[in-house]
Design an enzyme around this catalytic site. Structure first.
Site, PDB file in Angstrom:
ATOM      1  N   LYS A   1     -92.971   8.351 -12.700  1.00 21.44           N
ATOM      2  CA  LYS A   1     -91.603   7.927 -13.227  1.00 21.44           C
ATOM      3  C   LYS A   1     -90.790   7.199 -11.615  1.00 21.44           C
ATOM      4  CE  LYS A   1     -90.315  11.320 -16.468  1.00 21.44           C
ATOM      5  NZ  LYS A   1     -89.336  12.603 -16.686  1.00 21.44           N
TER       6      LYS A   1
ATOM      7  N   ASP B   1     -83.486  10.575 -19.069  1.00 21.61           N
ATOM      8  CA  ASP B   1     -84.002  11.895 -18.895  1.00 21.61           C
ATOM      9  C   ASP B   1     -82.338  12.762 -18.375  1.00 21.61           C
ATOM     10  OD1 ASP B   1     -86.291  12.273 -19.621  1.00 21.61           O
ATOM     11  OD2 ASP B   1     -86.985  11.990 -17.498  1.00 21.61           O
TER      12      ASP B   1
END
Length: 288
Positions: A83, A119
């Protein structure tokens, strides 16, 4: 280079999309089914691939991105451990991704790569819906990696007045605390932090089927705590099980998994997704 929209089923007139998830150890992910079922419900065609670097997907992250873009993918979701590393291979970041310093959704469009962080919204929406009226005065966040960064900023935006961040990598926790702002501090003594907080959030992989255990000693839990976990396989982690046995209000990883996918689907296809429909798919897979 053709766009994803041009790689459609022109013979049938049905718009088709190809997406994927790149990560390590992701064979049990429910994300492909959520996207494919939602596309089908909207009369679209969708192929969602798992690009698991632990199970047969060769090449570096840069090579995987290149192959996906050249194959006409609409985009990729990105999970552990990429990420943060993926940012170096992108042209532009959304405000949220830039602020958080982590990307979990990459959109390919017109020869450029756009990084987003769904997220952030996914966790916020899950907490708002799943633990309404949770006391946000003081929260202990365990884990300061890509997911932890998103959750740290989300918690600050939700109004946490004191955010304690713990990570085995002290410098990473300190960097996240600095990025989040004055409400956040890095901590190393989990017992002291647990005794001072109202809520505890696990943003580490501890509790997954392949990494069993709890992120902190379960004896540190008190019934006054609310407890959230981002792990969803298993859905009831040892951490959540211990929290429930203690009398804590709990929030599983289901909500974040669903809502981050809802936002990613819209980024990939340009169409809003139905959260309830995607949640049903998620739960059906759990039953299976």
């Amino acid at each position: 280079m053709r766009s994803a929209q041009q790689d459609t089923g022109t013979d049938t007139g049905i718009m088709a999309f190809r997406m994927g998830l790149v990560g390590r150890g992701i064979r049990l992910s429910r994300t492909p089914a959520m996207h494919e079922a939602e596309a089908d419900a909207q009369g679209l065609k969708c192929r969602y691939d798992l690009l698991d670097t632990e199970a047969g997907t060769d090449g570096s992250l840069a090579e995987i991105l290149d192959r996906a873009e050249n194959a006409g993918y609409a985009g990729l979701n990105v999970t552990y451990p990429y990420k943060q590393d993926v940012i170096a291979h992108l042209h532009q970041l959304s405000d949220a991704a830039k602020r958080i310093g982590a990307v979990n959704t990459v959109v390919f469009r017109d020869g450029r790569r756009f990084g987003h962080n769904t997220d952030f919204w996914g966790f916020s929406e899950s907490l708002r819906r799943g633990l309404s009226n949770a006391n946000l005065d003081s929260v202990l966040l365990i884990g300061a990696g890509g997911a932890g960064a998103a959750l740290g900023h989300a918690l600050a935006d939700l109004g946490v007045t004191r955010l304690m961040i713990a990570d085995t990598r002290t410098e990473v926790a300190q960097a996240l605390a600095l990025g989040v702002g004055p409400v956040a501090t890095a901590v190393s003594n989990l017992a002291e932090a647990a005794s001072a907080c109202d809520g505890i959030v696990n943003a580490t992989p501890v509790g997954m089927a392949k990494l069993p255990g709890t992120p902190i000693d379960a004896k540190l839990l008190s019934e006054r705590h609310w407890v959230a976990d981002i792990v969803y396989f298993p859905l009831e982690t040892a951490f959540l099980k211990a929290a429930r046995a203690t009398g804590c209000r709990t929030l599983s990883g289901e909500g974040m998994a669903v809502f981050q996918a809802v936002r990613a689907f819209e980024l990939f296809t340009g169409r809003p997704a139905d959260p309830d429909r995607m949640r049903q798919t998620f739960r059906h897979l759990g039953e299976a």
